[in-house]
Every structure is written in structure tokens, then in C-alpha cells.
Design a protein around this motif. Structure first.
Motif, PDB file in Angstrom:
ATOM      1  N   GLY A 113      31.406  40.805  11.747  1.00 24.27           N
ATOM      2  CA  GLY A 113      32.686  41.418  12.021  1.00 24.27           C
ATOM      3  C   GLY A 113      33.630  40.587  12.863  1.00 24.27           C
ATOM      4  N   LYS A 114      33.248  39.349  13.169  1.00 24.23           N
ATOM      5  CA  LYS A 114      34.088  38.462  13.967  1.00 24.23           C
ATOM      6  C   LYS A 114      34.423  37.202  13.180  1.00 24.23           C
ATOM      7  N   LEU A 115      35.473  36.519  13.617  1.00 22.30           N
ATOM      8  CA  LEU A 115      35.919  35.288  12.980  1.00 22.30           C
ATOM      9  C   LEU A 115      35.629  34.129  13.929  1.00 22.30           C
ATOM     10  N   TRP A 116      34.990  33.092  13.409  1.00 21.37           N
ATOM     11  CA  TRP A 116      34.553  31.965  14.231  1.00 21.37           C
ATOM     12  C   TRP A 116      35.072  30.657  13.642  1.00 21.37           C
ATOM     13  N   MET A 117      35.282  29.690  14.512  1.00 20.35           N
ATOM     14  CA  MET A 117      35.684  28.352  14.085  1.00 20.35           C
ATOM     15  C   MET A 117      34.764  27.319  14.725  1.00 20.35           C
ATOM     16  N   SER A 118      34.040  26.589  13.892  1.00 24.07           N
ATOM     17  CA  SER A 118      33.292  25.433  14.380  1.00 24.07           C
ATOM     18  C   SER A 118      34.207  24.221  14.319  1.00 24.07           C
ATOM     19  N   PHE A 119      33.932  23.231  15.157  1.00 21.09           N
ATOM     20  CA  PHE A 119      34.767  22.040  15.209  1.00 21.09           C
ATOM     21  C   PHE A 119      34.012  20.975  15.999  1.00 21.09           C
ATOM     22  N   GLY A 120      34.576  19.767  16.054  1.00 24.51           N
ATOM     23  CA  GLY A 120      34.043  18.758  16.961  1.00 24.51           C
ATOM     24  C   GLY A 120      33.763  17.420  16.323  1.00 24.51           C
ATOM     25  N   SER A 121      33.793  16.417  17.203  1.00 21.42           N
ATOM     26  CA  SER A 121      33.527  15.039  16.817  1.00 21.42           C
ATOM     27  C   SER A 121      33.260  14.225  18.062  1.00 21.42           C
ATOM     28  N   TYR A 122      32.109  13.521  18.075  1.00 19.88           N
ATOM     29  CA  TYR A 122      31.766  12.709  19.233  1.00 19.88           C
ATOM     30  C   TYR A 122      31.891  13.588  20.489  1.00 19.88           C
ATOM     31  N   TRP A 123      32.250  13.078  21.653  1.00 19.58           N
ATOM     32  CA  TRP A 123      32.449  13.938  22.830  1.00 19.58           C
ATOM     33  C   TRP A 123      31.443  15.090  22.909  1.00 19.58           C
ATOM     34  N   THR A 124      30.180  14.776  22.796  1.00 13.72           N
ATOM     35  CA  THR A 124      29.044  15.712  22.865  1.00 13.72           C
ATOM     36  C   THR A 124      28.879  16.584  21.633  1.00 13.72           C
ATOM     37  N   GLY A 125      29.614  16.318  20.562  1.00 11.98           N
ATOM     38  CA  GLY A 125      29.262  16.913  19.276  1.00 11.98           C
ATOM     39  C   GLY A 125      29.980  18.183  18.882  1.00 11.98           C
ATOM     40  N   ILE A 126      29.226  19.111  18.272  1.00  9.57           N
ATOM     41  CA  ILE A 126      29.782  20.249  17.553  1.00  9.57           C
ATOM     42  C   ILE A 126      29.876  21.473  18.462  1.00  9.57           C
ATOM     43  N   ARG A 127      31.031  22.140  18.396  1.00 11.16           N
ATOM     44  CA  ARG A 127      31.305  23.325  19.216  1.00 11.16           C
ATOM     45  C   ARG A 127      31.766  24.479  18.326  1.00 11.16           C
ATOM     46  N   MET A 128      31.927  25.656  18.957  1.00 10.18           N
ATOM     47  CA  MET A 128      32.397  26.835  18.231  1.00 10.18           C
ATOM     48  C   MET A 128      33.138  27.764  19.179  1.00 10.18           C
ATOM     49  N   VAL A 129      34.226  28.372  18.670  1.00 10.94           N
ATOM     50  CA  VAL A 129      34.968  29.382  19.424  1.00 10.94           C
ATOM     51  C   VAL A 129      35.253  30.579  18.524  1.00 10.94           C
ATOM     52  N   GLU A 130      35.488  31.717  19.149  1.00  3.53           N
ATOM     53  CA  GLU A 130      35.863  32.913  18.413  1.00  3.53           C
ATOM     54  C   GLU A 130      37.377  32.941  18.230  1.00  3.53           C
ATOM     55  N   LEU A 131      37.822  33.384  17.048  1.00  4.36           N
ATOM     56  CA  LEU A 131      39.241  33.503  16.736  1.00  4.36           C
ATOM     57  C   LEU A 131      39.653  34.971  16.639  1.00  4.36           C
ATOM     58  N   ASP A 132      40.901  35.218  16.919  1.00  4.81           N
ATOM     59  CA  ASP A 132      41.506  36.522  16.701  1.00  4.81           C
ATOM     60  C   ASP A 132      41.846  36.622  15.215  1.00  4.81           C
ATOM     61  N   PRO A 133      41.237  37.542  14.471  1.00  3.66           N
ATOM     62  CA  PRO A 133      41.488  37.590  13.022  1.00  3.66           C
ATOM     63  C   PRO A 133      42.929  37.925  12.661  1.00  3.66           C
ATOM     64  N   ARG A 134      43.661  38.545  13.584  1.00  3.58           N
ATOM     65  CA  ARG A 134      45.051  38.893  13.307  1.00  3.58           C
ATOM     66  C   ARG A 134      45.942  37.654  13.337  1.00  3.58           C
ATOM     67  N   THR A 135      45.790  36.827  14.373  1.00  3.90           N
ATOM     68  CA  THR A 135      46.628  35.633  14.526  1.00  3.90           C
ATOM     69  C   THR A 135      45.984  34.383  13.945  1.00  3.90           C
ATOM     70  N   GLY A 136      44.655  34.404  13.793  1.00  2.00           N
ATOM     71  CA  GLY A 136      43.943  33.206  13.361  1.00  2.00           C
ATOM     72  C   GLY A 136      43.780  32.179  14.455  1.00  2.00           C
ATOM     73  N   LYS A 137      44.093  32.541  15.701  1.00  2.00           N
ATOM     74  CA  LYS A 137      44.030  31.607  16.818  1.00  2.00           C
ATOM     75  C   LYS A 137      42.906  31.986  17.778  1.00  2.00           C
ATOM     76  N   ALA A 138      42.542  31.057  18.654  1.00  2.00           N
ATOM     77  CA  ALA A 138      41.422  31.279  19.560  1.00  2.00           C
ATOM     78  C   ALA A 138      41.660  32.498  20.444  1.00  2.00           C
ATOM     79  N   VAL A 139      40.617  33.306  20.615  1.00  2.00           N
ATOM     80  CA  VAL A 139      40.657  34.425  21.541  1.00  2.00           C
ATOM     81  C   VAL A 139      40.855  33.881  22.954  1.00  2.00           C
ATOM     82  N   GLU A 140      41.743  34.506  23.698  1.00  2.00           N
ATOM     83  CA  GLU A 140      42.012  34.030  25.056  1.00  2.00           C
ATOM     84  C   GLU A 140      40.738  34.073  25.888  1.00  2.00           C
ATOM     85  N   GLY A 141      40.430  32.952  26.559  1.00  2.00           N
ATOM     86  CA  GLY A 141      39.243  32.860  27.398  1.00  2.00           C
ATOM     87  C   GLY A 141      37.945  32.754  26.625  1.00  2.00           C
ATOM     88  N   THR A 142      38.017  32.434  25.330  1.00  2.00           N
ATOM     89  CA  THR A 142      36.817  32.368  24.504  1.00  2.00           C
ATOM     90  C   THR A 142      35.791  31.381  25.048  1.00  2.00           C
TER      91      THR A 142
END
Length: 323
Positions: free
Chosen positions: A165-194
Motif C-alpha cells: 500500500g506504499k510507494l517506494w523509490m530505490s536509487f543510488g550509485s557508488y557513495w555506499t551503494g543502493i538506498r530507498m525512500v518512501e514517496l507520497d503517491p499523490r505527488t510522486g515525491k519523497a515523504v517529508e522526513g522519510t
């Protein structure tokens, strides 16, 4: 997943993987399916459009666009945007975008992408939407998530997944590798303080793992990522590795149980024959079948990056395999 990262490409090229290899022997890796027309591409993201046919977006141009009616013959259709949005120039002098990711939800198409420069993690991920998914129809909505030189991650190479029921975005390159944050499905942008979750890295600097893509199969989430050096033509050492987890935020482990946060990862596909530096991967579904899209450098064409497409199947033990 980009023409990117300037942590000395030459230094990256000599980084030897220490990760376990539990995939097929190199001679058994399948060639990509034959395609025709415009084959040149880098960091492809592909989707079967609801209107019919396929679109592929990629690094290069103002997010380069390719169209196909049958997934075999591809035509060059220009770019997603006619001009770079003005804010892109905050991150490089040419407004050059990298590594897009296309998806469909809430009645429209969403296109995520990164803007940055080689050798810095002063980077940003942006998002645009379109009703049709076709080039020239996108409306940009600005920044989704950013990174600065004080961060231990790099905000590039986005890929989306919906889970629980949540929207997630994985990302990353070098700089310690792969990360993930939760997105607001309404705006498609990162949840504040994620929370910035950590999914994968490797023990050897410069932590050459990037371009994540996560899919759900059965009860597991599978994290695919590109390891080693891209963007060096026939000298590229890119390869695709994978691990899995019962939780979208990890921990991800390979088939031996080694965590991807400790350098684990099963080798799924690497260069063979003329197909050098396989990586920059994404996965799409077509009529219920999973497909792996990636680029390779053609050793028989001066290392030109080209589109690779292979069917992705699953073993009895639930691990992916390319055909």
C-alpha cells in the motif's frame, strides 16, 4: 545506470568483483533477442503502452525516446522533452538527464530521472507525468529527492515499486551503494522526513554498485543492480547481480544467504562474446511475461551501446534466470 559517475573510470575498471557467482557459466548466457531499427540506447526503461506498442526512454538527449509496435523493430522518436527544464542546470551545465524510469499508476504515466555531474553526489531525481506516455507529452513536476556532497548516498538511478500500500523509490550509485525512500503517491515525491533505507553495498571502495531495480515475485522482493564499471565501451565491466528479501526495505540476501549489504549478490548476466558490459537494467511486463531490458556495448561496432532484451524466467527455487 547512467553515463555517469566520475569516480575515475579507469580506477573503477580495475575493481574486481569478490562477490559469489552462482549464476550460469559465462558461455551459457543468452544473447539478447534480435532487434532491428534504432538499436542505440543507454540505461533503457521500457513499458508496454496501454494504447498499444512500446516506448523506451534512456540516458542521452533530453531523455531519449524509442518506439516499437512489436518489441522488435525500434524507431528513434526524439526526446521526452523538447527542452531541459530550467532547474536541471543547477546540477550540470548542459541540463543532461540520466537513467529514467517509466511506470503507470493513478491513470497516468510517471517518468522519473536523475540530473547530476560526473564525480559528484550533488544530484537530484525529478519526475514528470503524461496521459499517453509518448515523447513530447510530458509535464515536469520538479525535484523528488536530492543529495549533496555531505550525504553518504547519491540521488540518481531511480526506480519505483509499490509494496504494502506504499510507494517506494530505490536509487543510488557508488557513495555506499543502493538506498530507498518512501514517496507520497499523490505527488510522486519523497515523504517529508522519510527514512533513507540502505539496501546494498560492497566492501571495496569505490563501492561500484548502482542502477537498482526491484520487482515482486511470489513472496519475495528481488533487487537487481549493476556492478563494476559502465560507460567505457568495450572496456566496460558492467554486470547484473540480484538478491531477494521478504520485505521491500530489506535485508536483501543472495542464494547463499550472504547479505547484499555485505557484498552479496548472485550474478545474473555479464558480458559475453560481442555483448560487453551488460547493465543499466530495468524490468517490464508484457502479456504476463517478465522481460529484462539493459544496454550492452557492441564489440563488433566500436563499443556502441545498444538495447538488450531478454525474457526473464524463475527457477523452482524462486530465483530469476535470463533466456
Amino acid at each position: 545506470m547512467t553515463l555517469r559517475r566520475g569516480i575515475a573510470a579507469a580506477a573503477v575498471a580495475i575493481v574486481l568483483t569478490l562477490l559469489p557467482n552462482t549464476a550460469q557459466a559465462a558461455e551459457s548466457y543468452p544473447d539478447p533477442q534480435p532487434i532491428t531499427g534504432q538499436q542505440i540506447i543507454h540505461d533503457p526503461t521500457v513499458i508496454h503502452l496501454r494504447s498499444g506498442g512500446y516506448v523506451a526512454y534512456s540516458t542521452g538527449g533530453v531523455i531519449g525516446a524509442r518506439l516499437s509496435k512489436d518489441r522488435v523493430n525500434w524507431t528513434d522518436e526524439g526526446n521526452a522533452f523538447a527542452e531541459p527544464p530550467s532547474w536541471w542546470y543547477e546540477y550540470n551545465s548542459t541540463g543532461d538527464p540520466w537513467a529514467p524510469d517509466i511506470s503507470y499508476r493513478s491513470g497516468k504515466y510517471w517518468l522519473y530521472y536523475a540530473v547530476s555531474s560526473w564525480g559528484t553526489n550533488h544530484s537530484a531525481i525529478g519526475v514528470a507525468t503524461s496521459n499517453s506516455g509518448l515523447p513530447g507529452t510530458w509535464t515536469d513536476h520538479g525535484k523528488v529527492f536530492t543529495s549533496e556532497t555531505t550525504d553518504t548516498w547519491n540521488a540518481i538511478d531511480p526506480a519505483l515499486i509499490r509494496a504494502n500500500g506504499k510507494l517506494w523509490m530505490s536509487f543510488g550509485s557508488y557513495w555506499t551503494g543502493i538506498r530507498m525512500v518512501e514517496l507520497d503517491p499523490r505527488t510522486g515525491k519523497a515523504v517529508e522526513g522519510t527514512t533513507v533505507h540502505h539496501l546494498a553495498t560492497r566492501p571495496d571502495a569505490p563501492y561500484a554498485v548502482e542502477g537498482p531495480y526491484i520487482v515482486k515475485h511470489g513472496r519475495y522482493y528481488y533487487l537487481f543492480a549493476s556492478y563494476d564499471a559502465c560507460c567505457a565501451g568495450v572496456n566496460s565491466t558492467y554486470k547484473i547481480k540480484v538478491g531477494r528479501s521478504t520485505s521491500v526495505t530489506g535485508p536483501y540476501t543472495d542464494s547463499t544467504g550472504k547479505p547484499m549489504l555485505e557484498g552479496g549478490g548472485d550474478l545474473l548476466l555479464e558480458g559475453h562474446g560481442r555483448y560487453i558490459g551488460t547493465g543499466g537494467e530495468s524490468i517490464f511486463q508484457d502479456r504476463g511475461q517478465d522481460w529484462l531490458a539493459y544496454h550492452y556495448y557492441d564489440a563488433e561496432d566500436n563499443g556502441t551501446p545498444k538495447l538488450g532484451l531478454n525474457r526473464l524466467s524463475w527457477t523452482k527455487n524462486g530465483w530469476p534466470k535470463v533466456f
